[in-house]
Design an enzyme around this catalytic site. Structure first.
Site, PDB file in Angstrom:
ATOM      1  N   HIS A  72      42.058  49.980  52.064  1.00 65.57           N
ATOM      2  CA  HIS A  72      43.262  49.951  51.238  1.00 65.57           C
ATOM      3  C   HIS A  72      43.357  48.582  50.570  1.00 65.57           C
ATOM      4  CE1 HIS A  72      45.882  53.427  53.015  1.00 65.57           C
ATOM      5  NE2 HIS A  72      44.622  53.783  52.843  1.00 65.57           N
ATOM      6  N   TYR A 200      56.222  52.059  51.821  1.00 63.86           N
ATOM      7  CA  TYR A 200      57.350  51.497  52.550  1.00 63.86           C
ATOM      8  C   TYR A 200      58.590  51.724  51.686  1.00 63.86           C
ATOM      9  CZ  TYR A 200      53.989  48.928  55.475  1.00 63.86           C
ATOM     10  OH  TYR A 200      52.976  48.582  56.334  1.00 63.86           O
ATOM     11  N   PRO A 292      57.073  46.702  64.079  1.00 61.83           N
ATOM     12  CA  PRO A 292      55.874  47.307  63.489  1.00 61.83           C
ATOM     13  C   PRO A 292      55.793  47.213  61.972  1.00 61.83           C
ATOM     14  CG  PRO A 292      57.406  48.996  64.214  1.00 61.83           C
ATOM     15  CD  PRO A 292      57.953  47.699  64.710  1.00 61.83           C
ATOM     16  N   LYS A 296      51.477  44.131  62.455  1.00 62.96           N
ATOM     17  CA  LYS A 296      50.915  42.857  62.904  1.00 62.96           C
ATOM     18  C   LYS A 296      50.632  42.792  64.403  1.00 62.96           C
ATOM     19  CE  LYS A 296      50.640  41.172  58.929  1.00 62.96           C
ATOM     20  NZ  LYS A 296      49.293  41.225  58.361  1.00 62.96           N
ATOM     21  N   TYR A 384      49.888  40.184  54.396  1.00 59.90           N
ATOM     22  CA  TYR A 384      49.575  41.560  54.789  1.00 59.90           C
ATOM     23  C   TYR A 384      48.100  41.712  55.148  1.00 59.90           C
ATOM     24  CZ  TYR A 384      50.455  46.578  55.065  1.00 59.90           C
ATOM     25  OH  TYR A 384      50.621  47.856  55.521  1.00 59.90           O
TER      26      TYR A 384
END
Length: 389
Positions: A72, A200, A292, A296, A384
């Protein structure tokens, strides 16, 4: 029995450390409270940072991950029925890999089996003794018999509820904690993901996340009350609520089906300092927990493994203790940065009890900044895909 390093905890962090140390010729014994089948049955996150991917390569266990994992190079952020993309590759020249934690653990167990690694399952009454001396040892019981392992070091990879952190005296350790006033209701379904990348979503009804494990296995979450019960949610009720929280184009594309797993996870930020006491080192959830949001948990455990592996290799290979002496400082410096990111992302995306109109406007302004500002997106992308070790 004697070994060089006892690893308490047979999850992915303990297994990864064991495999890396094996590559350096360091002997380890792994103690796991549960059965192997139980460990491999746990459902966990599946977004791997670049650092963890590299460590799997160093451990020689990345073949299946590379063949079956999904690269991704971005993610989608939704709010007010709008959606924008943060391009990881464009901002950082790096990506993440979607590959289930269960599969990571399976690969590591297979590798440990192939090397003849010493692993003991279903152990009880584990006790770490004399960790503040030069001669630590670990005792445990298994099938009614008591055992003792003398060692040079102990790696505590046994999670938040394990014995390792509690071995450090209370007047030595300091703990920091933030408990979030909500949880995540998650389901696993044998359905194609709604999108090729994670979504998200910030919604007036609460947070939602559209994730996946593979092309035919999807993982979805919605924010819920901590007091809620999965039994209160039929599959139909979950899918209806998820549709209300994600943008219309995603809701229309959503393929639903029976859930094969349903659970509620609480959200917590937690850090224990220090992460070393004598010859005992804490790794992963034994030392820190993150919400979550941003995935991480496993990835921060991997960075601990990196620093500890480096330190122990330096000690055994060069007779130099600098790496293990600096372990806690180096690990915590990165831990707090990942805590900050997880806290920021969680605060940005969730609806909080008692949230005022001003608070909501601040969330929307922050989301608009993230949508419109390259520097803001670059900062998010860097965190990220994983801060450098």
């Amino acid at each position: 029995m004697r070994t060089q390093v006892v690893i308490v905890g047979g999850g992915p962090s303990g297994l990864l450390l064991g495999q890396l140390l094996h590559k350096a010729g360091v002997e380890t014994v792994v103690l796991e409270r549960q059965s192997r089948e139980y460990v491999l049955g746990r459902i966990r996150a599946g977004v791997l940072e670049r650092g963890l991917v590299d460590l799997m390569g160093q451990a020689g266990v990345d073949a299946r991950m590379k063949a079956e994992g999904f690269v991704h190079d971005g993610t989608l952020i939704a709010y007010d029925n709008d959606m924008f993309r943060v391009d990881f590759a464009a901002h950082t020249d790096a990506t993440v890999l979607v590959y289930g934690q269960t599969e990571v653990t399976r690969d590591l167990y297979d590798a440990r089996d192939s090397t003849g690694g010493d692993t003991h399952f279903e152990v009880e009454e584990v006790s770490i003794q004399d960790a503040d001396t030069d001669a630590p040892f670990v005792t445990y019981s298994q099938h009614g018999q008591t055992h003792r392992i003398d060692c040079d070091f102990v790696a505590g990879c046994d999670g938040f509820h394990g014995v390792s952190r509690k071995t450090i005296p209370e007047d030595v350790r300091r703990e920091y904690e933030k408990v979030y006033p909500f949880g995540w209701l998650g389901i696993l379904s044998e359905t194609p993901p709604v999108n090729d990348e994670l979504i998200y979503a910030n919604s007036d009804r609460g947070f939602a996340l559209c994730s996946m494990r593979n092309a035919n296995l999807s993982r979805y979450y919605i924010q819920c009350e901590t007091s809620d019960d999965p039994a209160n949610w039929t599959d139909e009720a979950f899918w209806d609520e998820l549709r209300r929280r994600i943008p219309p184009q995603a809701a229309e594309a959503l393929v639903t089906g029976p859930s094969i797993e349903k659970s509620i996870a609480p959200l917590r930020s937690f850090v224990c300092e220090p992460m070393r006491w004598g010859r005992l080192f804490l790794c992963g959830d034994a030392a820190h927990i993150v919400p979550p949001t941003g995935a991480k948990g496993l990835n921060t455990a991997a960075s601990d493994v990196h620093y500890l592996n480096q330190g122990l290799r330096q000690y055994y290979g060069e007779g130099d203790s600098a790496g293990i002496d600096q372990y806690s400082i180096r690990a915590l410096a990165r831990v707090w940065k990942t805590q900050r990111f997880s806290w920021w992302f969680s605060t940005l995306m969730h609806h909080f009890p008692g949230q005022t109109e001003f608070d909501k406007k601040m969330q929307l302004a922050e989301l608009a900044l993230l949508r419109d500002n390259n520097e803001a997106q670059a900062a998010m992308a860097l965190n990220y895909v994983g801060l450098p070790y």
